[in-house]
Scaffold this active site. Sequence first.
Site, short mmCIF file in Angstrom:
data_model
loop_
_atom_site.label_atom_id
_atom_site.label_comp_id
_atom_site.label_asym_id
_atom_site.label_seq_id
_atom_site.Cartn_x
_atom_site.Cartn_y
_atom_site.Cartn_z
N HIS A 1 16.87 -5.53 8.45
CA HIS A 1 15.40 -5.24 8.01
C HIS A 1 15.06 -6.43 7.81
O HIS A 1 16.13 -8.05 7.14
CB HIS A 1 16.13 -5.45 6.35
CG HIS A 1 15.75 -5.12 5.16
ND1 HIS A 1 14.99 -4.75 5.15
CD2 HIS A 1 15.18 -5.95 4.11
CE1 HIS A 1 13.98 -4.49 4.03
NE2 HIS A 1 14.69 -5.67 2.98
N GLU B 1 23.42 3.44 -0.62
CA GLU B 1 22.37 2.42 -1.13
C GLU B 1 22.01 1.45 1.00
O GLU B 1 22.04 1.30 0.84
CB GLU B 1 22.88 1.47 -2.33
CG GLU B 1 23.44 2.28 -3.49
CD GLU B 1 24.19 1.19 -4.28
OE1 GLU B 1 22.86 0.03 -4.55
OE2 GLU B 1 25.16 0.81 -4.70
N LEU C 1 18.01 7.13 4.82
CA LEU C 1 19.32 8.00 5.10
C LEU C 1 20.30 8.38 3.47
O LEU C 1 20.39 7.18 3.00
CB LEU C 1 20.19 7.40 6.38
CG LEU C 1 19.39 7.30 7.85
CD1 LEU C 1 20.03 6.49 8.92
CD2 LEU C 1 19.18 8.88 7.95
#
Length: 224
Positions: free
Chosen positions: A112, A146, A96
């Site tokens: 994650h 990021e 994104l």
Amino acid sequence: MIAPLPLGVLISGSGSNLQAIIDAIERRELAARIQVVISNRADAYGLTRAQQHSVPTVMINHKEFSSREDFELALIQSLQTHQVELVVLAGFMRVLTPFFVRAFPQRIINIHPALLPAFPGTHAQRQALQYGVRVAGATVHFVDAETDHGPIIAQAAVPVYPDDTEETLGARILAQEHRLYPHAIRLFAEGRLEVRGRSVVVHQEPRVALATLRVPESNSSKKD
Ligand code: GAR
């Protein structure tokens, strides 16, 4: 009483984390409501999981858009239409851009399968095995501009064994993800998270500013 936190869950695949969130809500361990599940893939099994629990689903195929920004605009519009307050990335395999992140400041979280900042990006379990780490795990974090980078809300560690494969390690991590993600969403829903630079402070008590953002449940929905 604070109204359930309206969630929008973005998926691309199996949706086992989505299932863990649905289960936590149904067990009343998490005061949230999934307003919509959005997938960028029509064959994502998570769509079936959502439908089995009467959760609205939307398919937005990134391949049908000429630019990343157009795709993200469609995502934003759908999330806004469904009045989502927290965007939950649960195995959503599209990067994104800052354009999307700006639409939901500090209101997007991701899970994650690694102990960030180690092994960001794809194939985190493979990266961990190739590096030879003894401990792996999962991270829930706020999403910033990021990839796999924003302030960390919660982490869980698992051992890595000499005979591990990507699959065995992945399954061990996933079991922790299913515990960790509902826990992190609950902290957000309770208004207990405060971002201070790179750190997330977890307060014992709700922070008034966040808690009052949500409208109390209407009388009609107060059944018990
Ligand atoms: C999970 O292991 C999640 O951490 C990972 O994809 C899997 C989705 O499983 N996400 C990423 O790698 C994002 N960088 P699920 O569809 O069964 O929830």
